[in-house]
Design a protein around this motif. Structure first.
Motif, PDB file in Angstrom:
ATOM      1  N   ARG A  38      82.872  67.845  18.821  1.00 26.96           N
ATOM      2  CA  ARG A  38      83.057  69.299  18.736  1.00 26.96           C
ATOM      3  C   ARG A  38      82.074  70.046  19.632  1.00 26.96           C
ATOM      4  O   ARG A  38      82.005  71.260  19.615  1.00 26.96           O
ATOM      5  N   ARG A  39      81.268  69.308  20.421  1.00 27.58           N
ATOM      6  CA  ARG A  39      80.310  69.898  21.358  1.00 27.58           C
ATOM      7  C   ARG A  39      79.409  70.929  20.671  1.00 27.58           C
ATOM      8  O   ARG A  39      79.308  72.087  21.076  1.00 27.58           O
ATOM      9  N   PRO A  40      78.710  70.529  19.596  1.00 25.39           N
ATOM     10  CA  PRO A  40      77.909  71.490  18.843  1.00 25.39           C
ATOM     11  C   PRO A  40      76.614  71.884  19.557  1.00 25.39           C
ATOM     12  O   PRO A  40      76.186  71.250  20.522  1.00 25.39           O
ATOM     13  N   VAL A  41      76.021  72.945  19.034  1.00 20.55           N
ATOM     14  CA  VAL A  41      74.690  73.387  19.454  1.00 20.55           C
ATOM     15  C   VAL A  41      73.720  73.040  18.330  1.00 20.55           C
ATOM     16  O   VAL A  41      73.960  73.379  17.172  1.00 20.55           O
ATOM     17  N   GLN A  42      72.641  72.342  18.654  1.00 23.57           N
ATOM     18  CA  GLN A  42      71.616  72.038  17.653  1.00 23.57           C
ATOM     19  C   GLN A  42      70.416  72.953  17.866  1.00 23.57           C
ATOM     20  O   GLN A  42      69.955  73.137  18.994  1.00 23.57           O
ATOM     21  N   ILE A  43      69.914  73.533  16.773  1.00 24.77           N
ATOM     22  CA  ILE A  43      68.706  74.354  16.827  1.00 24.77           C
ATOM     23  C   ILE A  43      67.672  73.733  15.894  1.00 24.77           C
ATOM     24  O   ILE A  43      67.926  73.562  14.703  1.00 24.77           O
ATOM     25  N   THR A  44      66.509  73.388  16.448  1.00 27.17           N
ATOM     26  CA  THR A  44      65.482  72.733  15.637  1.00 27.17           C
ATOM     27  C   THR A  44      64.097  73.230  16.018  1.00 27.17           C
ATOM     28  O   THR A  44      63.870  73.655  17.151  1.00 27.17           O
TER      29      THR A  44
END
Length: 380
Positions: free
Chosen positions: A63-69
């Motif tokens: 799903r080509r997600p965006v990760q924020i960490t």
């Protein structure tokens, strides 16, 4: 980790064969099961916040997600887990909590962090990109989700409810209300240090959300500040695990000719340390996010100051301290010193003697000790 989309091999970072802790837990698995069984549409921009070791984005990579960490180690674990499972790194967009988030979010998945302040800060930052049709689902272990957690979702995003618990995990369902009046975000938080603590007495500290002791000086650091080494002009000093930068800033003030390197694995912490330093000092300093001293050349520093954590992503462990001490021994020049403050019961003197061949008690009280270890010329 077995999911409706397949089975994935996952590991924490850095990998340690002695580490029995998994890179995922029941709350990650619960969220993924729900997404598959409910037929939740995963269209548009999918954003995953607080994915501790990359388990969620690895499973959702198609799903080509965006990760924020906020975690450098978590981000590195994500990269390694994507490679481990044959997923191209470009399938996931990796952002930190300090980066500008996407303009529009269609699916927002939130792994509830330990810090309620960090959750508040991130929901404030993401709320403008959430629209009426955004799917918002949080996940966490039951012990991590409190009434205050749900109130934050309610206040900053919209009406909120929870699922039944499964395997001690729970989901949070939130219906976005773009008309909510949220008010201004309270972070970063600034406060004045008390008097009687040495060179930083009465000075300003800046804390971004999620950084240890956001609204007060912790007692271990206060004890450390009263016994810092002085007269290190010309030295290269490292504030290792710098947090909000109080220790390194104090070292810069008592040794104004020194060069100070602030290091932490938290993006929020390094941002806090830089603002704290800029508010109080103007010497030579560098601010770096990374895996301890791994990016620092061998035998290149003179003094390492360290208040090591005894937990890692909610797991109580001395692994972080051991890695910090080992990295310090490698990075120190012959004759260089490691100064450590820690709870008396943790027994850091034993580890230091094993690594350095020596450990000296600088100061102590009923709760804390400050230890000094010197790198001998014959050590490699």
């Amino acid at each position: 980790m077995t999911t409706p989309w397949g089975t994935y091999t996952l590991a924490r970072f850095p990998e340690d064969p002695r580490d029995r802790l998994r890179a995922w837990d029941a709350s990650d698995a619960y969220l993924l099961r729900h997404l598959a069984s409910s037929g939740t549409p995963l269209d548009g921009t999918v954003v995953v916040v607080g994915d501790r070791w990359g388990a969620l984005v690895t499973a959702l990579a198609e799903r080509r997600p965006v990760q924020i960490t906020d975690s450098f180690l978590g981000q590195e674990a994500t990269r390694a887990n994507l490679r481990r499972n044959g997923v191209e790194e470009g399938a996931v967009r990796l952002l930190t909590t300090r980066d500008t988030p996407p303009d529009r979010i269609d699916v927002l998945l939130v792994r509830v962090p330990k810090s309620l302040a960090l959750l508040e800060d991130q929901l404030h930052r993401l709320a403008p990109a959430v629209h009426e049709g955004t799917v918002v689902i949080g996940t966490g272990m039951v012990k991590e989700i409190h009434t205050s957690t749900l109130r934050l979702f309610e206040r900053l995003l919209g009406p909120t409810r929870t699922s039944l618990a499964e395997q001690k995990a729970r989901l949070i369902f939130c219906t976005p209300d773009p008309a909510l009046e949220r008010g201004a975000a309270p972070w970063p938080y600034r406060y004045r240090l008390p008097d009687g603590i040495g060179p930083l007495s009465g000075r300003t500290v800046v804390n971004h959300a999620g950084v240890f002791c956001a609204d007060r000086l912790d007692i271990g650091t206060r004890f450390f500040l009263g016994h810092l080494p002085r007269g290190r002009d010309g030295a290269r000093i490292v504030d290792l695990g710098c947090g909000n930068g109080v220790v390194g800033t104090a070292a810069a003030l008592v040794s104004p000719g020194a060069e100070v390197l602030f290091l932490d694995e938290s993006f929020q912490a390094v941002a806090s340390a830089e603002e704290t330093y800029r508010a109080n000092a103007d010497g030579s300093a560098e601010f770096r996010v990374g895996d301890g001293l791994s990016g620092v050349p061998d035998a290149s520093v003179d003094l390492v100051l360290n208040n090591p954590p005894f937990h890692s992503h909610q797991a109580t462990s001395d692994a972080s301290a051991r890695r910090m001490f080992t990295g310090a021994r490698r990075a120190l020049r012959p004759g260089g010193e490691l100064w450590v403050v820690g709870n008396r019961h943790l027994g850091y003197h034993v580890t230091l003697r094993r690594l350095f061949g020596n450990s000296e008690l600088v100061a102590g009280d009923n709760k804390f000790v400050i230890l000094r270890a010197v790198k001998r010329a014959v050590q490699r």
